[in-house]
Motif scaffolding. Structure first.
Motif, PDB file in Angstrom:
ATOM      1  N   GLU A 315       0.838  -1.208   0.000  1.00  0.00           N
ATOM      2  CA  GLU A 315       0.000   0.000   0.000  1.00  0.00           C
ATOM      3  C   GLU A 315       0.872   1.257   0.000  1.00  0.00           C
ATOM      4  O   GLU A 315       0.582   2.223  -0.712  1.00  0.00           O
ATOM      5  N   GLU A 319       0.988   4.003  -2.965  1.00  0.00           N
ATOM      6  CA  GLU A 319       0.738   5.419  -2.680  1.00  0.00           C
ATOM      7  C   GLU A 319       1.901   6.284  -3.152  1.00  0.00           C
ATOM      8  O   GLU A 319       1.710   7.356  -3.732  1.00  0.00           O
ATOM      9  N   ILE A 348      -6.564   4.870  -2.952  1.00  0.00           N
ATOM     10  CA  ILE A 348      -5.835   3.592  -2.973  1.00  0.00           C
ATOM     11  C   ILE A 348      -6.821   2.464  -2.732  1.00  0.00           C
ATOM     12  O   ILE A 348      -7.518   2.440  -1.735  1.00  0.00           O
TER      13      ILE A 348
END
Length: 349
Positions: A315, A319, A348
């Motif tokens: 993640e 990002e 996201i």
């Protein structure tokens, strides 16, 4: 068996840096740090303690470790492993295990003092062996001894395996002492379970060790990438001081006494009736084996934490890539003198 047990080990020159200067916390600073450690213990879900020779000095067996490291003079004290008894720290750790404040102990010590507190094998790994245990060379079962092993360096004791007495199943193996020689590999199950516990711990506490011997000295760092804390309690500087979240330079027994007081707990006294090496029952056999189910259980916890860690990293990477794309577009738009009127979705998934 007295302090000259190291005479049975092979010559070995690389024992780490010896004779480092000792430092001591002063007054109020010591109390503040001990209170902080107690608070961290209370607020942690999985606490693992790593113990070294420094927790046994109060048992007057520092002469054992001193001779092992080949200091100039042999100590004058001639106390045997059999005569030494668990210290305040040993007894405090056993009580904290019972009260579920700490969850596992990883020991580098061979003196058997943890075992003599009555601790369960499910709560301790012994990375360098134990003078009060022996192991079969065939079935690999370990058993508690009622006196220190007469040899060190994983030598044959010329005794038959006790598996038949313990389980009514025969074994033709011979018993060996469990004390590692310098070049011996660490015991597989002890090292594996130590690795998992050290990794899942949100708090690793090192007591009385300079963390110079590897891989033992690297285990307390296993939790750092998962956001865990590292505490070091030792009189001398250690190899991992720069990575510690809290360092307490003082006698381990005094630190543990203050921590126990902050937790409103009394340190129990040692008595022979809790000591499995003092059992008087004729032909009694006590096994000292790591349960493979315990390894599988802690591995499940480790796998879960590792999966969450990897997901979080992906993640963060996604990002970062999205932000970089925006910055690149804005840079190109500015370079070409064009208005930046394009909306980019930063959500996201």
């Amino acid at each position: 068996m007295s302090c000259n047990y190291a005479d049975g080990l092979s010559p070995y020159s690389n024992k780490g840096v010896l004779g480092l200067p000792e430092t001591f916390e002063q007054g109020e600073q010591l109390d503040v740090k001990c209170s902080m450690l107690a608070e961290w213990i209370i607020n942690s879900k999985h606490v693992v303690v790593h113990t070294g020779a420094g927790i046994s000095t109060a048992a007057e067996d520092q002469m054992v470790y001193g001779h092992w490291k080949k200091k100039v003079k042999k100590p004058n004290i001639n106390i045997s492993f059999n005569d030494a008894i668990p210290t305040k720290t040993h007894m405090a750790l056993k009580h904290l295990i019972d009260k579920k404040y700490i969850h596992y102990i990883i020991s580098q010590n061979i003196d058997g003092l943890h075992l003599r507190t009555g601790i369960s094998r499910s709560c301790i790994a012994e990375l360098h062996g134990n003078m009060f245990t022996e192991q079969c060379n065939i079935c690999e079962s370990q058993f508690v001894r009622y006196s220190p092993a007469p040899t060190v360096g994983k030598k044959c004791l010329e005794e038959d395996c006790k598996r038949y007495k313990a389980r009514r199943r025969g074994c033709r193996g011979k018993l060996y002492d469990t004390i590692l020689d310098w070049e011996d590999s660490l015991p597989e199950y002890d090292l594996e379970i130590s690795d998992y516990h050290s990794s899942v711990a949100d708090l690793n506490i090192c007591l009385g060790t300079t963390l110079q011997i590897v891989p033992s000295g690297n285990l307390p760092l296993k939790n750092k990438k998962f956001g865990g804390k590292l505490v070091i309690v030792n009189l001398q500087p250690t190899k991992q001081d720069k990575k510690a979240d809290l360092i307490i330079n003082f006698f381990v027994d005094d630190v543990m006494s203050k921590v126990m007081k902050s937790l409103s707990l009394e340190i129990p006294e040692y008595t022979p009736d809790i000591d499995p090496t003092k059992i008087n029952v004729s032909d009694a056999v006590i096994e000292w084996n790591i349960d493979k189910n315990d390894i599988r259980s802690i591995k499940t916890q480790y796998d879960k934490i590792l999966k969450e860690y990897r997901k979080r990293k992906l993640e963060e990477k996604s990002e970062k890539e999205t932000v970089n794309k925006v910055l690149k577009y804005e840079y190109l738009a500015k370079k070409e003198n064009k208005p930046s009127n394009v909306v980019i979705d930063l959500t996201i998934d």
